[in-house]
Structure formats: C-alpha cells, structure tokens
Motif scaffolding. Structure first.
Motif, PDB file in Angstrom:
ATOM      1  N   ASP A  35       0.835  -1.206   0.000  1.00  0.00           N
ATOM      2  CA  ASP A  35       0.000   0.000   0.000  1.00  0.00           C
ATOM      3  C   ASP A  35       0.868   1.253   0.000  1.00  0.00           C
ATOM      4  OD1 ASP A  35      -2.302  -1.500   0.004  1.00  0.00           O
ATOM      5  OD2 ASP A  35      -2.760  -1.141   2.125  1.00  0.00           O
ATOM      6  N   VAL A  36       1.923   1.226   0.767  1.00  0.00           N
ATOM      7  CA  VAL A  36       2.827   2.373   0.834  1.00  0.00           C
ATOM      8  C   VAL A  36       3.453   2.616  -0.538  1.00  0.00           C
ATOM      9  CG1 VAL A  36       4.925   3.293   1.901  1.00  0.00           C
ATOM     10  CG2 VAL A  36       3.291   2.001   3.291  1.00  0.00           C
ATOM     11  N   LEU A  37       3.889   1.554  -1.189  1.00  0.00           N
ATOM     12  CA  LEU A  37       4.486   1.679  -2.525  1.00  0.00           C
ATOM     13  C   LEU A  37       3.488   2.226  -3.538  1.00  0.00           C
ATOM     14  CD1 LEU A  37       6.558  -1.600  -2.774  1.00  0.00           C
ATOM     15  CD2 LEU A  37       7.459   0.729  -2.809  1.00  0.00           C
ATOM     16  N   ALA A  38       2.235   1.828  -3.416  1.00  0.00           N
ATOM     17  CA  ALA A  38       1.224   2.210  -4.402  1.00  0.00           C
ATOM     18  C   ALA A  38       0.775   3.668  -4.263  1.00  0.00           C
ATOM     19  CB  ALA A  38       0.015   1.295  -4.294  1.00  0.00           C
ATOM     20  N   PHE A  39       0.804   4.213  -3.060  1.00  0.00           N
ATOM     21  CA  PHE A  39       0.144   5.492  -2.862  1.00  0.00           C
ATOM     22  C   PHE A  39       0.984   6.604  -2.246  1.00  0.00           C
ATOM     23  CE2 PHE A  39      -3.261   2.277  -2.612  1.00  0.00           C
ATOM     24  CZ  PHE A  39      -3.873   2.594  -3.800  1.00  0.00           C
ATOM     25  N   SER A  40       2.168   6.327  -1.786  1.00  0.00           N
ATOM     26  CA  SER A  40       2.961   7.357  -1.115  1.00  0.00           C
ATOM     27  C   SER A  40       3.969   7.992  -2.048  1.00  0.00           C
ATOM     28  CB  SER A  40       3.670   6.755   0.095  1.00  0.00           C
ATOM     29  OG  SER A  40       2.725   6.375   1.061  1.00  0.00           O
ATOM     30  N   LYS A  41       4.385   9.188  -1.666  1.00  0.00           N
ATOM     31  CA  LYS A  41       5.352   9.939  -2.466  1.00  0.00           C
ATOM     32  C   LYS A  41       6.351  10.622  -1.543  1.00  0.00           C
ATOM     33  CE  LYS A  41       2.714  10.715  -6.559  1.00  0.00           C
ATOM     34  NZ  LYS A  41       1.344  10.569  -6.637  1.00  0.00           N
ATOM     35  N   GLU A  42       7.286  11.338  -2.150  1.00  0.00           N
ATOM     36  CA  GLU A  42       8.301  12.050  -1.387  1.00  0.00           C
ATOM     37  C   GLU A  42       7.664  13.085  -0.454  1.00  0.00           C
ATOM     38  OE1 GLU A  42       9.334  15.244  -4.881  1.00  0.00           O
ATOM     39  OE2 GLU A  42      10.470  13.400  -4.746  1.00  0.00           O
ATOM     40  N   LYS A  43       8.464  13.509   0.510  1.00  0.00           N
ATOM     41  CA  LYS A  43       8.036  14.465   1.541  1.00  0.00           C
ATOM     42  C   LYS A  43       6.852  13.939   2.342  1.00  0.00           C
ATOM     43  CE  LYS A  43      10.101  18.463  -0.507  1.00  0.00           C
ATOM     44  NZ  LYS A  43      10.140  19.872  -0.614  1.00  0.00           N
ATOM     45  N   THR A  44       6.842  12.609   2.540  1.00  0.00           N
ATOM     46  CA  THR A  44       5.778  11.936   3.274  1.00  0.00           C
ATOM     47  C   THR A  44       6.360  11.273   4.510  1.00  0.00           C
ATOM     48  OG1 THR A  44       4.498  11.509   1.266  1.00  0.00           O
ATOM     49  CG2 THR A  44       4.042  10.082   3.124  1.00  0.00           C
ATOM     50  N   VAL A  45       5.606  11.318   5.602  1.00  0.00           N
ATOM     51  CA  VAL A  45       5.956  10.570   6.806  1.00  0.00           C
ATOM     52  C   VAL A  45       5.164   9.267   6.775  1.00  0.00           C
ATOM     53  CG1 VAL A  45       4.218  11.815   8.194  1.00  0.00           C
ATOM     54  CG2 VAL A  45       6.039  10.543   9.331  1.00  0.00           C
ATOM     55  N   LEU A  46       5.838   8.174   7.091  1.00  0.00           N
ATOM     56  CA  LEU A  46       5.183   6.876   7.216  1.00  0.00           C
ATOM     57  C   LEU A  46       5.072   6.537   8.685  1.00  0.00           C
ATOM     58  CD1 LEU A  46       4.118   4.119   6.239  1.00  0.00           C
ATOM     59  CD2 LEU A  46       6.511   3.365   6.109  1.00  0.00           C
ATOM     60  N   LEU A  47       3.853   6.274   9.128  1.00  0.00           N
ATOM     61  CA  LEU A  47       3.612   5.778  10.477  1.00  0.00           C
ATOM     62  C   LEU A  47       3.274   4.300  10.346  1.00  0.00           C
ATOM     63  CD1 LEU A  47       2.117   8.866  10.341  1.00  0.00           C
ATOM     64  CD2 LEU A  47       2.346   8.395  12.766  1.00  0.00           C
ATOM     65  N   THR A  48       3.984   3.455  11.092  1.00  0.00           N
ATOM     66  CA  THR A  48       3.810   2.019  10.939  1.00  0.00           C
ATOM     67  C   THR A  48       4.150   1.278  12.228  1.00  0.00           C
ATOM     68  OG1 THR A  48       4.386   0.100   9.560  1.00  0.00           O
ATOM     69  CG2 THR A  48       6.154   1.689  10.014  1.00  0.00           C
ATOM     70  N   GLY A  49       3.601   0.089  12.336  1.00  0.00           N
ATOM     71  CA  GLY A  49       3.938  -0.800  13.438  1.00  0.00           C
ATOM     72  C   GLY A  49       5.006  -1.804  13.054  1.00  0.00           C
ATOM     73  N   LEU A  50       5.392  -1.809  11.790  1.00  0.00           N
ATOM     74  CA  LEU A  50       6.432  -2.725  11.327  1.00  0.00           C
ATOM     75  C   LEU A  50       7.808  -2.145  11.606  1.00  0.00           C
ATOM     76  CD1 LEU A  50       5.048  -3.840   7.853  1.00  0.00           C
ATOM     77  CD2 LEU A  50       4.858  -5.016  10.046  1.00  0.00           C
ATOM     78  N   THR A  51       8.716  -2.969  12.064  1.00  0.00           N
ATOM     79  CA  THR A  51      10.050  -2.478  12.404  1.00  0.00           C
ATOM     80  C   THR A  51      11.165  -3.202  11.654  1.00  0.00           C
ATOM     81  OG1 THR A  51      10.237  -4.020  14.262  1.00  0.00           O
ATOM     82  CG2 THR A  51       9.323  -1.819  14.737  1.00  0.00           C
TER      83      THR A  51
END
Length: 118
Positions: A35-51
């Motif tokens: 999902d992150v690959l499909a919809f995110s772009k530069e200057k974006t913060v990713l919040l996630t539970g995956l480490t």
C-alpha cells in the motif's frame, strides 16, 4: 509541517535524527508495504507498526522523508543501521497508529490522494 512539529505533536522519541526544519507535506499510516508503494510519495511521513528492514527499503524506493514507529515499538539494530546508511530519520511514539494519524491530520497534515481508487 516541520519534522520538529511532528515530534512535538506525537511526543515522539528520536532514534535517528533528521533536520528539524525538514518539511513534511503528507502522511501515510500503513503496515502493508505494498500500500505504501502504491500510494505514497516524497516528503511523506510513514507511520507504521512494522520495524523490519523492509520498511527502510520501501521508504528508500519512494523517497519517504521520515518513518515513525507506533505503539512504542523499537526497531532492531539491523533496521536502525540500514536507516542510517540511507539517511532516513526514525522516531517512535507510544501512540497507536489510529491516534497518531488523527493527531497529525488534526494539526493540518493531509494524506496522499488515493486517485487510483477514486
């Protein structure tokens, strides 16, 4: 929104420091890296539970500016080392994903438009 503002809003702890003046324009909360690959772009913060290191590799591919681990999660050393190598700032917050996203949204940070689904 500046990185330092995000840190304050989420009461986040810094794992790898980034420029406090770094401008973040969008936010993304997800545990599915596809999902992150499909919809995110530069200057974006990713919040996630995956480490795991895959989070860093995903961030590098699409030029994400910041990763914040939610629920107080601490990444393993392998993830930290890879983020240092790729120059990606990392933070952690004790807040759950839903609350962290809501706080940033309320403060004016918006999500990436999901035009593929609209």
């Amino acid at each position: 929104m500046k990185l330092k503002e995000i840190k304050e809003i989420l009461s986040a702890q810094v794992i790898i420091k980034g420029s406090e003046e770094l401008e973040i324009l969008k936010g993304c909360g997800a545990d599915l890296m596809s999902d992150v690959l499909a919809f995110s772009k530069e200057k974006t913060v990713l919040l996630t539970g995956l480490t795991n290191p895959q989070v860093i590799r995903t961030a590098e591919m699409i030029d994400l500016s910041l990763i914040i681990f939610v629920r107080g999660k601490q990444p393993p050393q392998e993830t930290i080392d890879l983020a240092k190598e790729k120059n990606i700032p990392l933070m952690t917050t004790s807040k759950p994903l839903y609350q962290a996203c809501g706080l940033l949204y309320s403060a004016g940070l918006r999500a990436e438009k999901l035009s593929k689904l609209e």
